[in-house]
Design a protein around this motif. Structure first.
Motif, PDB file in Angstrom:
ATOM      1  N   THR A 300       0.846  -1.186   0.000  1.00 19.58           N
ATOM      2  CA  THR A 300       0.000   0.000   0.000  1.00 19.58           C
ATOM      3  C   THR A 300       0.880   1.234   0.000  1.00 19.58           C
ATOM      4  O   THR A 300       1.718   1.406   0.889  1.00 19.58           O
ATOM      5  CB  THR A 300      -0.914   0.028   1.235  1.00 19.58           C
ATOM      6  OG1 THR A 300      -1.756  -1.137   1.224  1.00 19.58           O
ATOM      7  CG2 THR A 300      -1.792   1.269   1.235  1.00 19.58           C
ATOM      8  N   ASN A 364      -1.727  -1.199  -4.112  1.00 19.07           N
ATOM      9  CA  ASN A 364      -2.890  -0.313  -4.062  1.00 19.07           C
ATOM     10  C   ASN A 364      -2.558   1.071  -3.545  1.00 19.07           C
ATOM     11  O   ASN A 364      -1.693   1.262  -2.685  1.00 19.07           O
ATOM     12  CB  ASN A 364      -4.007  -0.930  -3.213  1.00 19.07           C
ATOM     13  CG  ASN A 364      -3.737  -0.876  -1.721  1.00 19.07           C
ATOM     14  OD1 ASN A 364      -2.996  -1.693  -1.183  1.00 19.07           O
ATOM     15  ND2 ASN A 364      -4.368   0.078  -1.034  1.00 19.07           N
ATOM     16  N   ALA A 365      -3.273   2.038  -4.104  1.00 21.21           N
ATOM     17  CA  ALA A 365      -3.318   3.399  -3.584  1.00 21.21           C
ATOM     18  C   ALA A 365      -4.469   3.475  -2.588  1.00 21.21           C
ATOM     19  O   ALA A 365      -5.167   2.486  -2.348  1.00 21.21           O
ATOM     20  CB  ALA A 365      -3.515   4.381  -4.731  1.00 21.21           C
ATOM     21  N   GLU A 371      -5.021   6.689  -6.865  1.00 24.10           N
ATOM     22  CA  GLU A 371      -4.709   5.647  -7.845  1.00 24.10           C
ATOM     23  C   GLU A 371      -4.199   6.281  -9.137  1.00 24.10           C
ATOM     24  O   GLU A 371      -3.182   5.855  -9.698  1.00 24.10           O
ATOM     25  CB  GLU A 371      -5.952   4.810  -8.128  1.00 24.10           C
ATOM     26  CG  GLU A 371      -5.770   3.787  -9.242  1.00 24.10           C
ATOM     27  CD  GLU A 371      -7.081   3.136  -9.639  1.00 24.10           C
ATOM     28  OE1 GLU A 371      -7.539   3.360 -10.782  1.00 24.10           O
ATOM     29  OE2 GLU A 371      -7.643   2.402  -8.804  1.00 24.10           O
ATOM     30  N   ARG A 372      -4.910   7.305  -9.610  1.00 24.67           N
ATOM     31  CA  ARG A 372      -4.492   7.986 -10.842  1.00 24.67           C
ATOM     32  C   ARG A 372      -3.113   8.614 -10.681  1.00 24.67           C
ATOM     33  O   ARG A 372      -2.246   8.485 -11.562  1.00 24.67           O
ATOM     34  CB  ARG A 372      -5.529   9.055 -11.203  1.00 24.67           C
ATOM     35  CG  ARG A 372      -5.115   9.971 -12.334  1.00 24.67           C
ATOM     36  CD  ARG A 372      -6.264  10.863 -12.792  1.00 24.67           C
ATOM     37  NE  ARG A 372      -6.767  11.736 -11.741  1.00 24.67           N
ATOM     38  CZ  ARG A 372      -6.243  12.932 -11.459  1.00 24.67           C
ATOM     39  NH1 ARG A 372      -5.195  13.378 -12.138  1.00 24.67           N
ATOM     40  NH2 ARG A 372      -6.756  13.685 -10.509  1.00 24.67           N
ATOM     41  N   SER A 374      -0.748   7.768  -8.530  1.00 22.28           N
ATOM     42  CA  SER A 374       0.277   6.727  -8.358  1.00 22.28           C
ATOM     43  C   SER A 374       0.612   6.060  -9.684  1.00 22.28           C
ATOM     44  O   SER A 374       1.781   5.741  -9.950  1.00 22.28           O
ATOM     45  CB  SER A 374      -0.209   5.684  -7.349  1.00 22.28           C
ATOM     46  OG  SER A 374      -0.399   6.263  -6.075  1.00 22.28           O
ATOM     47  N   ARG A 375      -0.390   5.836 -10.499  1.00 24.73           N
ATOM     48  CA  ARG A 375      -0.116   5.235 -11.807  1.00 24.73           C
ATOM     49  C   ARG A 375       0.785   6.134 -12.651  1.00 24.73           C
ATOM     50  O   ARG A 375       1.701   5.658 -13.326  1.00 24.73           O
ATOM     51  CB  ARG A 375      -1.433   4.964 -12.544  1.00 24.73           C
ATOM     52  CG  ARG A 375      -2.199   3.769 -12.008  1.00 24.73           C
ATOM     53  CD  ARG A 375      -3.526   3.577 -12.714  1.00 24.73           C
ATOM     54  NE  ARG A 375      -4.131   2.306 -12.362  1.00 24.73           N
ATOM     55  CZ  ARG A 375      -5.296   1.873 -12.833  1.00 24.73           C
ATOM     56  NH1 ARG A 375      -5.988   2.630 -13.683  1.00 24.73           N
ATOM     57  NH2 ARG A 375      -5.769   0.702 -12.473  1.00 24.73           N
ATOM     58  N   ILE A 392      -1.835  -0.769 -10.580  1.00 19.80           N
ATOM     59  CA  ILE A 392      -2.038  -0.229  -9.236  1.00 19.80           C
ATOM     60  C   ILE A 392      -3.523   0.114  -9.130  1.00 19.80           C
ATOM     61  O   ILE A 392      -4.035   0.888  -9.937  1.00 19.80           O
ATOM     62  CB  ILE A 392      -1.190   1.033  -8.981  1.00 19.80           C
ATOM     63  CG1 ILE A 392       0.309   0.722  -9.103  1.00 19.80           C
ATOM     64  CG2 ILE A 392      -1.489   1.619  -7.599  1.00 19.80           C
ATOM     65  CD1 ILE A 392       1.203   1.956  -9.010  1.00 19.80           C
ATOM     66  N   PHE A 393      -4.213  -0.502  -8.178  1.00 25.81           N
ATOM     67  CA  PHE A 393      -5.623  -0.206  -7.989  1.00 25.81           C
ATOM     68  C   PHE A 393      -5.772   0.599  -6.700  1.00 25.81           C
ATOM     69  O   PHE A 393      -4.796   1.114  -6.166  1.00 25.81           O
ATOM     70  CB  PHE A 393      -6.452  -1.491  -7.966  1.00 25.81           C
ATOM     71  CG  PHE A 393      -6.169  -2.409  -6.800  1.00 25.81           C
ATOM     72  CD1 PHE A 393      -7.121  -2.591  -5.805  1.00 25.81           C
ATOM     73  CD2 PHE A 393      -4.970  -3.111  -6.692  1.00 25.81           C
ATOM     74  CE1 PHE A 393      -6.884  -3.439  -4.732  1.00 25.81           C
ATOM     75  CE2 PHE A 393      -4.715  -3.953  -5.627  1.00 25.81           C
ATOM     76  CZ  PHE A 393      -5.676  -4.113  -4.637  1.00 25.81           C
ATOM     77  N   HIS A 394      -6.980   0.759  -6.188  1.00 26.17           N
ATOM     78  CA  HIS A 394      -7.130   1.517  -4.949  1.00 26.17           C
ATOM     79  C   HIS A 394      -8.136   0.869  -4.005  1.00 26.17           C
ATOM     80  O   HIS A 394      -9.107   0.235  -4.439  1.00 26.17           O
ATOM     81  CB  HIS A 394      -7.546   2.973  -5.233  1.00 26.17           C
ATOM     82  CG  HIS A 394      -8.998   3.152  -5.532  1.00 26.17           C
ATOM     83  ND1 HIS A 394      -9.512   3.009  -6.806  1.00 26.17           N
ATOM     84  CD2 HIS A 394     -10.061   3.464  -4.737  1.00 26.17           C
ATOM     85  CE1 HIS A 394     -10.811   3.234  -6.794  1.00 26.17           C
ATOM     86  NE2 HIS A 394     -11.187   3.509  -5.538  1.00 26.17           N
TER      87      HIS A 394
END
Length: 715
Positions: A300, A364-365, A371-372, A374-375, A392-394
């Motif tokens: 995380t 995950n974010a 998430e956006r 971090s990607r 990477i999801f959240h």
């Protein structure tokens, strides 16, 4: 079992931290002593006179209350029909290992600095309530994070006080033979030993590693002394203890976790140690083992700011990890590649977040916007993919409702939701009947909390001034500080530039008109610390202090020193409005506003972090419409104007619009709508369930991975 023994057992399980009826037993015996020991029941029981305990016990039926609480705790621990028992699958055989550099469970256990630590504490408490088998791994900081004091000119001064470990609700962990547990961590400079402390957090456990043992040199003994203290060399060695030492402590206890969950990159070395253990047992190559470890690892990330990610020079990293690298049977270049976006760039430092991302299958974010962000931030790890396909999801953060909910509101909800409503806090239907609460009753309960907050702030102000002025000045300042009837806005978070604590202070004339409005006045309470090495953050605190001393703002804008869980609890339970104005999209999530909603407060926030997912136009207030500007000064000016306009034209008029009985019915309607739409969605119970379904169970091999980002997991 005697009452005194039951009392001691209650004190040593941190279950009491989210059960106010147990806290009330200690407080009722001696309120002043309870406050003096910083709400620490272990220290309290050592200091309370036996005669006081006997006398107050007779007056308040303490024996009966202790017996009830004791049976309540033991019934809780023995409960088998939990959500985790039904849905936990293989995690019931092998628990989840949850690594974090800090855990914020209560102010009496000072091993946290801020939001990430408090989130970790909420995660453990929610896992306990759900019956999700989980063991936390962290470090024991003898001096904790610093105590904050402002000097006569308003500059932050740091003070480090050593905690008396014998007065904390932790015990020495023992191995299978009953001996005190010690683990050794080799590095390029020698071997460092750590003992392990154990804290019980309801049904979960927390293991804390401590290098202050006689086997170590003087320098090594102080290694875990301070949270986020020292230079890069110290930080690297702390993270070796956390990751490698933490995995070795679990192994010594016979725990082979079904999933490894790393809360930020500080603990990413745990994955390398997990790989070493498999290589030692099975004599397999690192690349093969790496695949297996990543399949059961969750990472995380919380940090959307580049400076927030730990990085170490290649030479330092190779020197300290030389023994582990040899045991992993990989080259220096292969080790460095694990922490670099570009493995072939010899000038790139070793990044712990990169290591975490590369060694985890589940990444995950902590909010949709994060998430956006971090990607985009880590797209370089997958250069051939478009940003929307970066794996990477959240999972949006949530808060542990019983920990942050004030007792008066808890009693109110129990009458309308049923006594067991906290077991259903994550369900929207639990909150559907909030409309049935009488407006007058709801408003009065919130006013009780606000009165308590104002009284608390006055005590804090009196104490702060007592170090800088005479008793007369102290008493006068406290007496005239804040007004029970005035709209009260709270702001409390780390003083980092992007959080913009002084955004409103950029236009003092307009602020004067707002604060001293004849019909719709507004008062502000601020709190927060700057990192000891952040001179810019300290300047922001100095700026706030200077404004609080201006005649037009004195007693109407207040700064509370030494922001901790206790300060946060008072603020989130008593304010009318919670202000959050980060520079979008820099707020990863932010959870303080989620705590405010539980207690009847409303949010006024930039559409960033969790609020961008939460705001529906009727459950609080938004600053702007989610605009982002490339020029920070332009964005600050735009957001400042939008914030003032919202306070002047929406928030204050709505708050002061009263009926003949003095009830702001439209305001109460917004409070109720916030309660109907937000607490279930942003609860830590929902959050932990999401982690279980999307990460823990797939990691344990129980489910087929179908979560966003599960495909193409290799870097």
């Amino acid at each position: 079992m005697k009452t005194a023994q039951r009392f001691r057992e209650l004190a040593r399980n941190l279950y009491w931290t989210w059960h106010p009826e147990i806290i009330a037993i200690f407080r009722d015996i001696d309120p002043e002593l309870w406050r003096e020991v910083n709400h620490n029941p272990v220290a309290f029981l050592k200091r309370v006179p036996a005669e006081t305990l006997r006398k107050r016990g007779a007056e308040l039926a303490i024996d009966t209350r202790i017996t009830h609480a004791f049976h309540q705790l033991n019934g809780y621990l023995a409960e088998r029909a939990t959500w985790g028992a039904r849905a936990g699958g293989p995690t019931r055989l092998n628990p989840v290992a949850y690594f974090s550099a800090e855990f914020g469970l209560h102010e009496s256990l000072p091993i946290y600095s801020g939001g990430m630590g408090v989130l970790a504490g909420d995660h453990l408490q929610a896992a306990s309530d759900l019956g999700v088998p989980l063991v936390g791994i962290g470090l024991y900081y003898a001096y904790g994070y610093f105590k904050q004091r402002l000097d006569d000119e308003g500059w932050q001064r740091e003070e480090y006080l050593e905690a008396e470990v014998e007065n904390l609700p932790i015990d020495v962990a023992t191995d299978n033979q009953g001996h005190p547990l010690r683990v050794a961590v080799e590095n390029g400079e020698g071997t460092t030993w750590a003992r392990v402390w154990r804290a019980e957090v309801g049904r979960c456990s927390l293991m804390l590693l401590d290098t202050n043992v006689e086997e170590n040199s003087e320098a090594d003994r102080g290694l875990t002394g301070q949270l986020y203290g020292g230079d890069a060399h110290t930080r690297l060695r702390q993270e070796l203890i956390l990751g490698i030492g933490g995995m070795r402590a679990l192994d010594a206890l016979g725990i082979r976790p079904s999933a490894i969950h790393m809360n930020e990159g500080h603990s990413a070395f745990a994955t390398l140690e997990a790989a070493r253990q498999v290589i030692e047992r099975e004599n397999r190559p690192f690349e093969e083992v790496r695949e297996r470890i990543s399949n059961r690892t969750v990472f995380t990330t919380h940090t959307p700011v580049e400076a927030g990610h730990d990085r170490f020079p290649a030479g330092m990293l190779l020197g300290m990890l030389a023994p582990l690298r040899r045991q992993l049977r990989i080259s220096e270049q292969e080790l460095l590649a694990l922490g670099r976006v570009n493995p072939h760039d010899d000038s790139e430092t070793f990044c712990m977040t990169v290591l975490g991302l590369k060694m985890a299958r589940f990444r995950n974010a902590v909010s949709a916007i994060h998430e956006r962000v971090s990607r985009r931030m880590w797209q370089g790890l997958w250069p051939s993919r478009p940003v929307e396909e970066i794996p990477i999801f959240h999972i949006t953060n949530g808060v542990h409702t019983p920990t942050w909910l004030a007792m008066p509101m808890a009693r109110l909800y129990s009458r309308y939701h049923g006594e067991d409503w906290t077991d259903r806090v994550h369900l929207p239907e639990t909150w559907a009947d909030v409309e049935e609460i009488d407006n007058v009753e709801f408003w009065e309960q919130h006013q009780i909390l606000k009165t308590s907050l104002v009284d608390y702030v006055r005590r804090c102000v009196a104490h702060q001034i007592s170090r800088r002025g005479d008793p007369g000045e102290r008493n006068a300042a406290a007496e005239h500080c804040l007004d029970y009837a005035v709209l009260t806005v709270g702001f409390a978070r780390r003083f980092a530039a992007y959080k913009r604590a002084t955004l409103l202070f950029g236009d003092l004339r307009r602020l004067d008109r707002l604060v001293n409005h004849k019909k719709h006045p507004v008062q502000f309470i601020l709190a927060g610390k700057a990192h000891p090495n952040d001179e810019g953050g300290k300047s922001l605190i100095k700026h706030v202090y200077d404004v609080t001393q201006m005649p037009e703002f004195k007693g109407k804008i207040v700064f509370i020193e030494d922001h901790d869980i206790n300060v946060s609890r008072h603020l989130v339970q008593g304010v009318d409005v919670w202000l959050n104005n980060p520079r979008r999209p820099r707020e990863a999530c932010g959870t303080s506003g989620q705590k405010v909603v539980l207690n009847g407060g409303l949010n006024l926030s930039i559409l960033d972090g969790w609020w961008a997912e939460a705001y529906d136009g009727h459950n609080g207030f938004a600053v702007g419409a989610g605009e982002e500007h490339s020029e920070p000064e332009r964005q600050d000016a735009h957001d400042r104007d939008a914030l003032f306009a919202c306070l002047e034209n929406e928030v204050a008029p709505l708050y002061y619009d009263r009926d003949q009985d003095g009830i702001p019915n439209a305001w109460v309607a917004m409070q109720k709508h916030a309660l109907r739409t937000l607490p279930w969605k942003f609860s830590a119970s929902r959050m932990v369930m999401d982690y279980a379904h999307s990460c823990y169970l797939p990691a344990a091999g129980a489910l087929t991975s179908t979560y966003p980002g599960a495909c193409n997991r290799r870097v």
